[in-house]
Scaffold this active site. Sequence first.
Site, short mmCIF file in Angstrom:
data_model
loop_
_atom_site.label_atom_id
_atom_site.label_comp_id
_atom_site.label_asym_id
_atom_site.label_seq_id
_atom_site.Cartn_x
_atom_site.Cartn_y
_atom_site.Cartn_z
N GLY A 195 -7.89 -15.74 -8.88
CA GLY A 195 -7.55 -14.94 -7.71
C GLY A 195 -6.25 -14.21 -7.87
O GLY A 195 -5.52 -14.44 -8.83
N GLU A 234 3.88 11.87 11.96
CA GLU A 234 3.35 10.54 12.30
C GLU A 234 2.37 10.61 13.46
O GLU A 234 1.31 9.97 13.44
CB GLU A 234 4.50 9.58 12.64
CG GLU A 234 5.42 9.26 11.47
CD GLU A 234 4.70 8.81 10.22
OE1 GLU A 234 3.60 8.22 10.32
OE2 GLU A 234 5.22 9.07 9.11
N ASP A 261 0.49 9.97 1.36
CA ASP A 261 -0.80 10.14 2.03
C ASP A 261 -1.81 10.77 1.07
O ASP A 261 -2.96 10.34 0.97
CB ASP A 261 -0.67 11.07 3.24
CG ASP A 261 0.33 10.53 4.25
OD1 ASP A 261 0.53 9.31 4.27
OD2 ASP A 261 0.90 11.34 4.99
ZN ZN Z 1 1.99 10.46 6.41
#
Ligand code: ZN
Length: 630
Positions: free
Chosen positions: A214, A436, A512
């Site tokens: 694991g 955001e 992102d």
């Molecule tokens: Zn972002």
Amino acid sequence: MVDEQKEPKTPLITFYLIALAIILCLNFILVPFMNHQTIEDVDYGTFMTETDNKNIDEVEIMTNKIRYTLKGSDQVYQTGLMEDAGLVERLHESGAKFSSEIVEQTSPFLSFVLYWILPIVIFSIIGYFLRKQMMKSLGGENSMMFGADGFGGLGMGKSNARVYVKSSDGIKFSDVAGEEEAKENLAEIVNYLHDPEKYREIGASMPKGVLLVGPPGTGKTMLAKAVAGEANVPFFSMSGSEFVEMFVGMGASKVRDLFKQAKEKAPCIVFIDEIDAIGKKREGGLSTNDEREQTLNQLLTEMDGFEGNNGVIILAATNRPESLDPALTRPGRFDRRVPVELPDLKGREDILKVHAKKIKYADNVDFNKVARMAAGASGAELANIVNEAALRAVRDGRKFATEADLEESIEVVIAGYQKKNAILSNKEKLVVSYHEVGHALVAAKQKHSEPVQKITIIPRTSGALGYTMQVEEGNHYLVSREELLDQIATLTGGRAAEEVEFGSISTGASNDIEKATKLAREMITRYGMSDDFGMVALETVTNQYLGGDASLACSPDTQTKIDEAVVALVEKQHQKALDILKENKPKLDEIAKFLYEKETITGEEFMKILEAKEEALTTSEAPTTEGSEA
Ligand code: ZN
Ligand code: ADP
């Protein structure tokens, strides 16, 4: 923790060092001390003056120098011998006594004792004590430590296996939260160690080796200790990397030693952590590692060597099972594999509770909520989160930790500490706010997104200028195509908000973009979720427990097509996010301004504004508000 009793290591090398030190002492300190007369060098002129002044007491003329003392003093002077006719005459006239030995020599007998007998006596005494101490700690079995075989004599090739004697205050299964399947699996071994007869009678034999597989920090070591603790047997533990030594043959000798000790103490548990360090696939070719191979071979030999039912159970842990040599995992060796996976929601909650027992915390802490926020955290990380919370409470001068402490420490673990003195310009702060809120709004406006928990624009030490935290509702084992697409859209939402509001874009979206690209690529190459390729694996995961690196398994032609498909997929979601934000521009503005002022808002505050606005829009038929915004 179990108390560990280390095998005292008094390698002979220390012994020799001590001996050397003593010889040096004798020669540099003691011996000059015995010939305590120090001799002062003077020039020949001084000697002549003293002679003329009739000051010389005793004089000795040697082959290349002259030594003398002055009247009324013991100090010996010496000077070089010169061509000086009539010197003896003058000395005689000055009343000097001719001597044959001004500096007393140590007697031959004394120096013999000093240089030869004394060191031997001292070494023998030290050796005697060392040996006695060693025999005591090894129960006499290794009294041949000095000498006997070449290596052993130098204290090399001895195993460093730490002996955990009877884990009295040891870890029990109840200390390991979650991991129910693993515990169930290992309970059989505990049973066996309790009563091997029962198994012998029926003719069943226990697996000799069990492989705990694991990701790091999921409690593999803890489980192994718990097995020993539950069965109340000795626990020998060693890390695979400790076997691989600089000298060929030493690792193998350590393995031999470890098993020798274990067999004497049977029934017992032998735990080898990071077994992949020695158990890696042996490959032909030039890049072989002799030492590692010998160690592995020795391990295999030892495992084959003992009969099934002698009470030694070997547990080994690894987080790269795919790299293990097949010889190691074949029946009769590590043939049982116990997965120790990252904890699910329930597991995380339990682990938090187990560790929270060690600290003082407020009664109203909702561990379920904290566990939901800490999605993907390992046991070790959760233990760390609880400790961070306690530290934070101390820092704030409180007597106990609160839920807010726990939440903040999750953020610390995810994103690093708050950067209190990072100063963003107002414009930057506004950009971050929009970014955001863009994520949050796109998430909230899609059906398959997880709810928003928190939005913040306080910079963190990880470099994040702000982030939006989403929290899954319950357990999640499967992720649908729609959910993945929505995730990608949410990820592009930040950049999209910047475009919608400012018409320009910033570097803030790099993380992102990376995540969105990775998701899109995985959808196409691994999950068979694209129309062009269908259910074909175009990528293989090489390292599933350590980040999951993947390597492409397709022709260059296909690679080009994959790249095109990834771009198209992400772009489609980006457009979707842009549409959502344009449609909800007034809400984007309002929430972004609210966030800009407050710096951190909760999911509830976010939803309240979102829903209030919707009501206002529907009741007042919208146009007035939109007019005032524009
Ligand atoms: Zn972002
Ligand atoms: P591994 O050997 O899998 O890397 P460890 O057993 O060394 O992980 O776990 C490290 C620490 O994490 C433990 O000391 C313990 O505090 C915590 N931990 C990990 N998993 C659990 C669990 N299931 N229950 C309680 N604590 C855990």
